[in-house]
Structures are given as structure tokens and as C-alpha cells.
Design an enzyme around this catalytic site. Structure first.
Site, PDB file in Angstrom:
ATOM      1  N   CYS A 113      -2.095  -0.327   7.137  1.00 59.72           N
ATOM      2  CA  CYS A 113      -1.654   1.067   7.200  1.00 59.72           C
ATOM      3  C   CYS A 113      -1.456   1.832   8.651  1.00 59.72           C
ATOM      4  CB  CYS A 113      -1.860   1.802   6.227  1.00 59.72           C
ATOM      5  SG  CYS A 113      -1.668   0.995   4.559  1.00 59.72           S
ATOM      6  N   CYS A 125      -6.121   2.179   5.992  1.00 58.84           N
ATOM      7  CA  CYS A 125      -6.665   0.735   6.346  1.00 58.84           C
ATOM      8  C   CYS A 125      -5.825   0.334   7.606  1.00 58.84           C
ATOM      9  CB  CYS A 125      -6.537  -0.341   5.150  1.00 58.84           C
ATOM     10  SG  CYS A 125      -4.864  -0.953   5.135  1.00 58.84           S
ATOM     11  N   HIS A 162       0.869  -1.338  -0.061  1.00 59.83           N
ATOM     12  CA  HIS A 162      -0.088  -0.023   0.162  1.00 59.83           C
ATOM     13  C   HIS A 162       0.905   1.307  -0.055  1.00 59.83           C
ATOM     14  CE1 HIS A 162      -3.973  -1.768   1.681  1.00 59.83           C
ATOM     15  NE2 HIS A 162      -3.571  -2.597   0.857  1.00 59.83           N
ATOM     16  N   GLU A 190       1.045   4.160   1.933  1.00 58.71           N
ATOM     17  CA  GLU A 190       1.213   4.287   3.093  1.00 58.71           C
ATOM     18  C   GLU A 190       2.795   3.470   3.512  1.00 58.71           C
ATOM     19  OE1 GLU A 190      -3.181   4.491   3.509  1.00 58.71           O
ATOM     20  OE2 GLU A 190      -1.954   3.624   2.415  1.00 58.71           O
TER      21      GLU A 190
END
Length: 154
Positions: free
Chosen positions: A90, A87, A57, A59
């Protein structure tokens, strides 16, 4: 030195997210990590499809790059700006990195962990709770994700 405003920081993340193009088919999310002086020390877009890595992801990748830049896993004093509410994975990474501020664009009612589906970042049971600012450039960030899913579900 010019410190980036929250709008400018999310704007940088949005520019990154807009750079995501087919055929990768990654959800267009961008993230930038700024140090205490406002300097970008890590940035990334989602690379799950491109890399085949479920943890890739934006992040997580931006945090890894920022830690590499500082040669430390501790990102005290840093801010992460991201186009979509983080999420749970993250949010966990943000907490473990000791990031002080989280600024994001669009809310994520399905997977958001900064106040939507969950509020992990501000959970009182955690030792480290960053400041959270959501809804920065919300319409622009949300449109980008909505347009992506409209193309991929249509």
C-alpha cells in the site's frame, strides 16, 4: 467548504472499518482518499477475503476508486486517511499515485511501512515522499484490529 480535519478523516475511515462484518472475515481496515478541497473521492474497506484478491487492501481499492473519480492515476494534492499503518504494498501504491499526505490511526509493528517495520513512504531514495501523520485516533483504530484478531485466534 469545510475541510475535514485529520481526526475527522480517520474517523470516516474508522466508520467504514466498523462496517466490515462476518462472514467476510476481512481484517477491519478502512481508507478514504480526499481531494485538495477535502471531498472524499474514493473509499474502501479490506476485501481480500470477500473478493479472493490478495491486493484488495483498503488503501489500494480506495486509490483505484479515487483515480477513477478523477479519471487520472495522478492523485497530487490528495490525502489518504486509513485506520491502520499502510503495508509495503500500500505504501508503494500511495507513492506511485503521488498522494501528498498519509494520515493513519494504529501503528502496525508487523507490516507497517510508514515508520514501524519499514519507512518506505519517507525513504530518501524515492522521488515522491508524502507527509505522514500517524497515531490519529490510535486507540480506537487499534482496538478494532485487536478485537478482530482476538476473535479469530481465540
Amino acid at each position: 467548504m469545510h475541510h475535514l480535519t485529520d481526526v475527522e478523516a480517520v474517523g470516516r475511515a474508522l466508520d467504514l472499518a466498523r462496517s466490515v462484518t462476518a462472514p467476510d472475515d476481512d481484517v477491519p481496515v478502512g481508507a478514504v482518499v480526499l481531494d485538495a478541497t477535502g471531498t472524499v473521492i474514493g473509499q474502501a474497506v479490506n476485501e481480500r477475503e470477500a473478493s479472493g484478491d490478495p491486493t484488495a487492501h483498503a488503501e489500494v481499492l480506495a486509490i483505484r476508486r479515487a483515480a477513477s473519480t478523477l479519471d487520472s492515476w495522478r492523485l497530487d494534492g490528495c490525502t489518504i486517511a486509513v485506520t491502520l499503518e499502510p503495508c509495503p504494498m500500500c505504501a508503494g501504491a500511495i507513492g506511485l499515485a503521488r498522494i501528498d499526505r498519509v494520515v493513519f490511526g494504529a501503528w502496525n509493528d508487523t507490516y507497517g511501512a510508514a515508520g514501524s517495520a519499514w519507512d518506505l513512504l519517507r525513504d530518501r531514495r524515492l522521488a515522491h515522499r508524502p507527509e505522514v501523520v500517524g497515531g490519529v485516533l490510535e486507540a480506537e483504530c487499534g482496538d478494532l484490529v485487536r478485537e478482530f484478531f482476538a476473535r479469530h485466534r481465540g
